[in-house]
Write an enzyme that holds these catalytic residues in place. Structure first.
Site, mmCIF file in Angstrom:
data_model
loop_
_atom_site.group_PDB
_atom_site.id
_atom_site.type_symbol
_atom_site.label_atom_id
_atom_site.label_comp_id
_atom_site.label_asym_id
_atom_site.label_seq_id
_atom_site.Cartn_x
_atom_site.Cartn_y
_atom_site.Cartn_z
ATOM 1 N N ARG A 29 81.080 51.929 42.817
ATOM 2 C CA ARG A 29 81.491 53.246 42.102
ATOM 3 C C ARG A 29 82.061 52.943 40.595
ATOM 4 O O ARG A 29 82.864 51.796 40.596
ATOM 5 C CB ARG A 29 82.543 54.056 42.706
ATOM 6 N N HIS A 63 72.752 55.504 38.223
ATOM 7 C CA HIS A 63 73.314 55.971 39.199
ATOM 8 C C HIS A 63 71.931 56.523 40.295
ATOM 9 O O HIS A 63 71.971 57.464 41.083
ATOM 10 C CB HIS A 63 74.189 56.992 39.590
#
Ligand code: NDP
Ligand code: OXD
Length: 308
Positions: free
Chosen positions: A223, A271
């Site tokens: 993340r 992502h």
């Protein structure tokens, strides 16, 4: 016993078709068309609605449509509502592909060949045997362990780090804060596959990078907020680190002026390292609904005190 889906609407349509086919007895709703909110027992979401206790008063389970649950604000989710993350083979397969190609890109010097190409330079660089390249994965869960299982087949020297002690065939396993420095000191390609928790937020900082060997490379598929982005830029610009491949950032998307976009030693993807595949994810959710009804433990139930 309605299931409400609140995530990407296009994928939601696929979920709706799969539910109609595999579990026609479970009414399926696509956010914001909740129908009778009191009938909603299951929510499949990337982010729950605000104040879920009030919006969906009879909610029993929140299924994350992703492997991570850090995007949920659990403070508004009552304790009796179970929170379950996505454990399904599609996510694992995608991540194994992404990390394998990233490690091979670094291992076979494709960053350097890309720069040479821009300068019309035709020059072979020495090839290092995989066995001499030390790969290290932060996080030995569903994804970290699957990635290492594949990388081992290429002959890389593999290690991993987790919170509690783990044993994986052919992988040097390190556990706990006290083992982190030793793990970093032996790692040429560092891959982050940790969940975002209070303990891992900002973990990838200047002091961590300084403990990697000179010339190491970094891949972040965990993340964005786990990384101090300026510390990475500094380490790259000092040539302490050689390359970085980043699938996650903070914020997402990065603003157009962010130096990562144009840095010659950074490769960015939006992502996409891996994503839940509706065909396999729906089977797992249905299995969990059955388990929940039968009072059996659900697969991927998260521990709120641990944060993952
Ligand atoms: P798991 O929960 O299966 O595994 C997490 C691992 O991290 C475990 O080994 C755990 O240790 C370790 N860990 C957690 N906290 C710490 C800590 N403080 N110190 C050391 N180790 C720690 O997660 P997954 O493998 O399924 O997924 C990992 C993450 O990958 C997700 O949370 C998500 O953020 C990210 N992800 C990114 C995607 C992308 O497209 N970029 C796609 C999917 C996921 P222990 O074994 O002791 O519990
Ligand atoms: C996930 C993600 O957590 O896509 O599944 O990041």
């Amino acid at each position: 016993m309605t299931l409400l889906y609140k995530a990407d609407p296009e994928r939601g349509k696929q979920w709706a078709q799969l539910f109609a086919h595999k579990a026609p007895e479970i009414p399926f709703r696509l956010w914001p068309d909740t129908g009778d909110p009191a009938a909603v027992r299951f929510l499949a979401a990337w982010q729950p609605p605000e104040d879920p206790a009030r919006t969906l008063p009879n909610l029993e389970v929140i299924f994350s449509v992703g492997a991570g649950i850090d995007q949920f604000d659990l403070s508004g989710v009552p304790e009796h509502v179970a929170v379950v993350r996505m454990i399904e083979p599609g996510i694992v397969e995608g991540m194994v592909e992404y990390v394998t190609q990233s490690v091979l890109t670094i291992h076979r010097d494709l960053f350097d060949y890309g720069l040479q190409q821009q300068q019309r330079v035709w020059r072979a660089l020495p090839v290092r045997p995989a066995a001499s390249r030390r790969v290290g994965v932060l996080g030995l869960g569903m994804l970290g362990s699957a990635v290492l299982e594949r990388l081992r087949l290429f002959g890389f020297a593999c290690a991993g780090w987790s919170r509690s002690p783990r044993t994986l065939p052919g992988v040097e396993c390190y556990a706990g804060a006290e083992a982190l420095d030793a793990f970093l000191a032996r790692t040429d390609i560092l891959i982050c596959l940790l969940p975002l928790t209070e303990a891992t937020r900002g973990l990838l900082d200047a002091s961590l990078f300084a403990k990697l060997p000179q010339g190491a490379s970094f891949i972040n598929v965990g993340r964005g907020p786990q990384l101090d982005q300026q510390a990475l830029l500094d380490a790259l610009d000092r040539a302490h680190l050689r390359n970085a491949i980043l699938d996650v950032a903070d914020p997402e998307p990065l603003p157009p002026e962010h130096p990562f976009w144009t840095h010659p030693r950074v490769r960015l993807t939006p992502h996409i390292a891996s994503a839940t595949r509706p065909e396999t994810a729906v089977d797992v959710v249905l299995e969990n609904i059955r388990r929940h009804r039968d009072g059996l433990p659900m697969l991927g139930l998260i521990d709120r005190t641990r944060g993952y």
